[in-house]
Scaffold this motif. Structure first.
Motif, PDB file in Angstrom:
ATOM      1  N   HIS A 286      -1.693 -30.267 -17.703  1.00  0.00           N
ATOM      2  CA  HIS A 286      -1.024 -29.635 -18.770  1.00  0.00           C
ATOM      3  C   HIS A 286       0.144 -28.845 -18.189  1.00  0.00           C
ATOM      4  O   HIS A 286       1.175 -28.515 -18.883  1.00  0.00           O
ATOM      5  CB  HIS A 286      -1.977 -28.591 -19.458  1.00  0.00           C
ATOM      6  CG  HIS A 286      -3.176 -29.360 -20.107  1.00  0.00           C
ATOM      7  ND1 HIS A 286      -3.873 -28.761 -20.999  1.00  0.00           N
ATOM      8  CD2 HIS A 286      -3.494 -30.532 -20.040  1.00  0.00           C
ATOM      9  CE1 HIS A 286      -4.880 -29.669 -21.701  1.00  0.00           C
ATOM     10  NE2 HIS A 286      -4.530 -30.558 -20.838  1.00  0.00           N
ATOM     11  N   GLY A 287      -0.133 -27.959 -17.056  1.00  0.00           N
ATOM     12  CA  GLY A 287       1.061 -27.193 -16.551  1.00  0.00           C
ATOM     13  C   GLY A 287       2.234 -27.909 -16.251  1.00  0.00           C
ATOM     14  O   GLY A 287       3.175 -27.641 -16.464  1.00  0.00           O
ATOM     15  N   ALA A 288       2.045 -29.211 -15.517  1.00  0.00           N
ATOM     16  CA  ALA A 288       3.302 -29.963 -15.025  1.00  0.00           C
ATOM     17  C   ALA A 288       3.779 -30.496 -16.342  1.00  0.00           C
ATOM     18  O   ALA A 288       5.006 -30.289 -16.685  1.00  0.00           O
ATOM     19  CB  ALA A 288       2.720 -31.151 -14.427  1.00  0.00           C
ATOM     20  N   TYR A 289       2.974 -30.838 -17.586  1.00  0.00           N
ATOM     21  CA  TYR A 289       3.745 -31.453 -18.890  1.00  0.00           C
ATOM     22  C   TYR A 289       4.712 -30.472 -19.476  1.00  0.00           C
ATOM     23  O   TYR A 289       5.634 -30.590 -19.595  1.00  0.00           O
ATOM     24  CB  TYR A 289       2.501 -31.877 -19.684  1.00  0.00           C
ATOM     25  CG  TYR A 289       3.118 -32.593 -20.960  1.00  0.00           C
ATOM     26  CD1 TYR A 289       2.985 -33.946 -20.840  1.00  0.00           C
ATOM     27  CD2 TYR A 289       3.705 -31.734 -21.964  1.00  0.00           C
ATOM     28  CE1 TYR A 289       3.506 -34.568 -22.088  1.00  0.00           C
ATOM     29  CE2 TYR A 289       4.240 -32.720 -23.101  1.00  0.00           C
ATOM     30  CZ  TYR A 289       3.958 -34.112 -22.949  1.00  0.00           C
ATOM     31  OH  TYR A 289       4.479 -34.630 -24.153  1.00  0.00           O
ATOM     32  N   PHE A 290       4.087 -29.190 -19.827  1.00  0.00           N
ATOM     33  CA  PHE A 290       4.776 -28.181 -20.337  1.00  0.00           C
ATOM     34  C   PHE A 290       6.014 -27.526 -19.623  1.00  0.00           C
ATOM     35  O   PHE A 290       7.184 -27.416 -20.076  1.00  0.00           O
ATOM     36  CB  PHE A 290       3.860 -26.833 -20.608  1.00  0.00           C
ATOM     37  CG  PHE A 290       2.953 -27.191 -21.713  1.00  0.00           C
ATOM     38  CD1 PHE A 290       2.995 -28.013 -22.825  1.00  0.00           C
ATOM     39  CD2 PHE A 290       1.273 -26.948 -21.375  1.00  0.00           C
ATOM     40  CE1 PHE A 290       1.940 -28.414 -23.679  1.00  0.00           C
ATOM     41  CE2 PHE A 290       0.324 -27.279 -22.310  1.00  0.00           C
ATOM     42  CZ  PHE A 290       0.797 -27.891 -23.455  1.00  0.00           C
ATOM     43  N   MET A 291       5.914 -27.442 -18.203  1.00  0.00           N
ATOM     44  CA  MET A 291       7.026 -26.960 -17.487  1.00  0.00           C
ATOM     45  C   MET A 291       8.173 -27.964 -17.278  1.00  0.00           C
ATOM     46  O   MET A 291       9.293 -27.698 -17.760  1.00  0.00           O
ATOM     47  CB  MET A 291       6.515 -26.665 -15.988  1.00  0.00           C
ATOM     48  CG  MET A 291       5.806 -25.278 -15.740  1.00  0.00           C
ATOM     49  SD  MET A 291       7.132 -24.011 -15.916  1.00  0.00           S
ATOM     50  CE  MET A 291       6.113 -22.738 -15.731  1.00  0.00           C
ATOM     51  N   CYS A 292       7.847 -29.189 -17.455  1.00  0.00           N
ATOM     52  CA  CYS A 292       8.867 -30.390 -17.201  1.00  0.00           C
ATOM     53  C   CYS A 292       9.332 -30.405 -18.737  1.00  0.00           C
ATOM     54  O   CYS A 292      10.527 -30.572 -18.812  1.00  0.00           O
ATOM     55  CB  CYS A 292       8.314 -31.530 -16.695  1.00  0.00           C
ATOM     56  SG  CYS A 292       7.758 -31.628 -15.068  1.00  0.00           S
TER      57      CYS A 292
END
Length: 254
Positions: free
Chosen positions: A117-123
Motif C-alpha cells: 500500500h505504501g508503494a502504491y500511494f507514494m508512487c
C-alpha cells in the motif's frame, strides 16, 4: 558528471539502509532530496545533514507510508520546498521474519500495508504531481530478489515485493504517455536493518555469501548507482524494467 543535476528526488524509508544510500547518492549527483521516514529521528537528521554538506537542499518528513495521507503530504511539502517533483524512489519496507502456519494476522496486514500500500500511494501521489507539471519524471521502486524466489519465513513479504515489481510494470504503461518512466530494482541480500538480526549468525552469513558469485553480501551503497541511473536521463528509454542488483545470486540459485 552529475546525472541528476537540478532534479528534485523524493525517497521513502530514507533514514537508513538502501533509502539513505539512494538519497545521499542522488545528492552527490546534484539533486535536492526529500526523505520520508517512520521513526528514526537522529538517523533522518544526519541524512539531511550529509545531503546539505554536499551543497544540496534537503528535508525529512516523519510519517507512516501505510497511510494514504502521508503520501499526499510528502509530495505537497516537497513541492512547497523545491517547487517540483522529478523522481520518486519508493523504498520503505519491512520484513519481520515469521513462520507461515502461525503468521499473526497483524504481522501479515502490517507488512502488506507498509510494503504494498505504501508503494502504491507514494508512487500515485508523485505521479499525479508529475502529470500536473507536464515535463515527465521517473519512479524507481525497490522490489527484491524475493519477488522471484520464495522464502520460508517470508510468506507475507515476498508477495509484496512481487507486487511492487508488478506495480512498476503496470504504472509504466499507465504513465508512459506522460513521459513518466517506472522501473524497479531487485536487491539480493543487502546488509540493512531488515536482515541484521537474521544474518547475525556467522554460519548463516557464510552460507549466504557462498551463494553469491561476487563472493560478498551487498551494502546499501551498491543500490545507489543503479537507482541514480534509472532516475536519470541516461535511462530515458528504460521503463517497465526490473534490474537485479544481487551480485549474481539469482542466477546461481541452483
Amino acid at each position: 558528471m552529475k546525472l541528476l543535476d537540478g532534479k528534485t528526488v523524493l525517497v521513502t524509508g530514507g533514514s537508513t539502509g538502501i533509502g539513505r544510500a539512494a538519497a545521499i547518492g542522488a545528492a552527490r549527483h546534484g539533486a535536492d532530496v526529500a526523505i520520508n521516514y517512520h521513526s528514526r529521528d537522529e538517523d533522518a537528521e544526519s541524512c539531511v545533514a550529509e545531503i546539505e554538506s554536499l551543497g544540496q537542499r534537503a528535508f525529512a518528513l516523519k510519517g507512516d507510508v501505510a497511510l494514504p495521507e502521508t503520501a499526499t503530504d510528502f509530495v505537497a511539502k516537497a513541492v512547497a520546498a523545491f517547487g517540483k517533483v522529478d523522481v520518486m524512489v519508493s523504498n520503505a519496507g519491512i520484513c519481520p521474519f515469521h513462520a507461515f502456519l502461525d503468521m499473526p494476522v497483524e504481522v501479515f496486514e502490517r507488512t502488506q500495508k507498509v510494503n504494498m500500500h505504501g508503494a502504491y500511494f507514494m508512487c500515485q501521489a508523485a505521479a499525479r504531481q508529475m502529470v500536473a507539471q507536464g515535463h515527465g519524471g521517473a519512479i524507481v521502486a525497490v522490489s527484491s530478489i524475493s519477488a522471484l524466489v520464495g522464502g520460508e519465513f517470508q510468506t507475507h513479504y515476498t508477495p509484496t515485493k512481487a507486487g511492487v515489481h508488478s506495480l512498476m510494470q503496470s504504472a509504466a504503461i499507465a504513465l508512459g504517455k506522460h513521459n513518466i518512466r517506472c522501473n524497479s530494482v531487485l536487491p539480493g541480500t543487502i546488509l540493512t536493518e531488515i536482515n541484521k538480526d537474521d544474518l547475525a549468525d556467522p554460519e548463516k552469513r557464510r552460507s549466504m555469501e557462498g551463494r553469491v558469485p561476487l563472493g560478498r553480501l551487498g551494502a546499501p551503497d551498491d543500490l545507489a548507482g543503479p537507482i541514480v541511473f534509472l532516475a536519470s536521463d541516461m535511462a530515458a528509454y528504460v521503463t517497465g524494467a526490473a534490474l537485479l542488483v544481487d551480485g549474481g545470486m539469482y542466477v546461481n540459485l541452483q
